[in-house]
Design a protein around this motif. Structure first.
Motif, PDB file in Angstrom:
ATOM      1  N   ASN A  65       0.834  -1.208   0.000  1.00 30.57           N
ATOM      2  CA  ASN A  65       0.000   0.000   0.000  1.00 30.57           C
ATOM      3  C   ASN A  65       0.864   1.252   0.000  1.00 30.57           C
ATOM      4  O   ASN A  65       0.565   2.242  -0.682  1.00 30.57           O
ATOM      5  CB  ASN A  65      -0.938   0.006   1.206  1.00 30.57           C
ATOM      6  CG  ASN A  65      -2.055  -1.012   1.073  1.00 30.57           C
ATOM      7  OD1 ASN A  65      -2.327  -1.506  -0.016  1.00 30.57           O
ATOM      8  ND2 ASN A  65      -2.692  -1.340   2.180  1.00 30.57           N
ATOM      9  N   THR A  66       1.949   1.208   0.784  1.00 31.45           N
ATOM     10  CA  THR A  66       2.873   2.342   0.822  1.00 31.45           C
ATOM     11  C   THR A  66       3.563   2.519  -0.525  1.00 31.45           C
ATOM     12  O   THR A  66       3.719   3.642  -1.028  1.00 31.45           O
ATOM     13  CB  THR A  66       3.925   2.145   1.932  1.00 31.45           C
ATOM     14  OG1 THR A  66       3.263   1.952   3.185  1.00 31.45           O
ATOM     15  CG2 THR A  66       4.846   3.349   2.036  1.00 31.45           C
ATOM     16  N   CYS A  95       3.373   5.770  -3.058  1.00 29.98           N
ATOM     17  CA  CYS A  95       4.560   6.455  -3.575  1.00 29.98           C
ATOM     18  C   CYS A  95       4.505   6.563  -5.092  1.00 29.98           C
ATOM     19  O   CYS A  95       4.818   7.608  -5.672  1.00 29.98           O
ATOM     20  CB  CYS A  95       5.827   5.718  -3.156  1.00 29.98           C
ATOM     21  SG  CYS A  95       6.235   5.826  -1.406  1.00 29.98           S
ATOM     22  N   PHE A 130      11.151   1.180   5.604  1.00 30.06           N
ATOM     23  CA  PHE A 130       9.861   0.542   5.857  1.00 30.06           C
ATOM     24  C   PHE A 130      10.057  -0.959   5.679  1.00 30.06           C
ATOM     25  O   PHE A 130      10.384  -1.426   4.595  1.00 30.06           O
ATOM     26  CB  PHE A 130       8.798   1.059   4.885  1.00 30.06           C
ATOM     27  CG  PHE A 130       7.401   0.699   5.255  1.00 30.06           C
ATOM     28  CD1 PHE A 130       6.587   1.586   5.942  1.00 30.06           C
ATOM     29  CD2 PHE A 130       6.888  -0.549   4.932  1.00 30.06           C
ATOM     30  CE1 PHE A 130       5.294   1.244   6.295  1.00 30.06           C
ATOM     31  CE2 PHE A 130       5.604  -0.905   5.272  1.00 30.06           C
ATOM     32  CZ  PHE A 130       4.805  -0.008   5.958  1.00 30.06           C
TER      33      PHE A 130
END
Length: 244
Positions: A6-7, A11, A43
């Motif tokens: 999801n991150t 981005c 992350f």
């Protein structure tokens, strides 16, 4: 893992530079992933902080080169292979000043795969009729547009000869991660420009980033030839060269 993806998706949607590191072989946990972003905390983890740090350093350098590949590392228990896949933002040329040179420069830049953004607060210059081929034509002051938009894959070209436009643009661009910043003008004009910027407190390490007079020395005279010299220097910078 869902959170990591999801991150990554966020981005990519925001066109922010990001790299994904995955252990593919060796003593580590196969399939372990970590997200690397400039100026952001790591992350995820590859299971070893020393390995995380080494991979982060390589991933950031590879992002600048728009390069992906497998890298080998040695950890306490042996060797590990990590695939680093980079997602650099699209190369974007920000052209400050909708002057005659900007017209062929947009054409050359687009041919070479750059997104083009032309910025000029002067409506008489920045007309849709003159720049139908630009991806964006923005009627605004450059210091209103550039902050927050410049990435490690941005190339800033100043063509106005006007300190009211050039100086604010440089103050926004020089501290940014932009890969290339160049300004049109003679050596005498550039010397005066540096005096103004120093008087305004711009540090020397930032001033050293500025390519000026802009472009390679090829004896260019016409707007088209000047545009060729500029795009040649930009392409060199894109590949980590000076062209000098």
């Amino acid at each position: 893992m869902t959170v990591l993806y999801n991150t990554l998706t966020a981005c990519l949607a925001a066109e922010q530079p990001v790299a994904v590191a995955t252990i593919v072989d060796g003593v580590g946990q196969i399939g372990a992933k970590m997200l690397v972003r400039p100026d952001e905390p790591l992350f995820g983890t590859l299971g070893d902080q020393t390995l995380n740090n080494a991979v982060e350093q390589d991933a950031l350098a590879m992002l600048l080169r728009a390069e992906s590949g497998i890298r080998s590392y040695t950890v306490v228990d042996g060797d590990v292979q990590v695939f680093i896949e980079t997602y650099p933002p699209p190369p974007t040329m920000f052209i400050v000043g909708a002057v005659h040179i900007a017209i062929p420069l947009v054409t050359f830049a687009k041919t070479l795969g750059f997104r083009t953004v032309v910025i000029d607060a002067r409506g008489a210059f920045a007309t849709p009729e003159r720049f139908t081929h630009a991806d964006e034509l923005i009627h605004a002051w450059p210091d209103e547009v550039l902050p927050g938009r410049l990435t490690s894959n941005s190339f800033v070209v100043l063509l106005t000869h006007d300190p009211k436009l050039d100086d604010p643009a440089l103050k926004a661009a020089l501290p940014s991660p932009a890969r290339y910043i160049g300004a049109l003008g003679s050596s005498k004009t550039h010397a005066k420009r540096l005096e103004r910027l120093r008087a305004d407190g711009v540090p020397e390490d930032q001033l050293a980033r500025l390519h000026a007079p802009i472009g390679l020395k090829i004896g260019s005279d016409s707007p088209e030839e000047i545009a060729v010299s500029i795009i040649a220097e930009v392409v060199a910078a894109r590949h980590g060269l000076t062209g000098r």
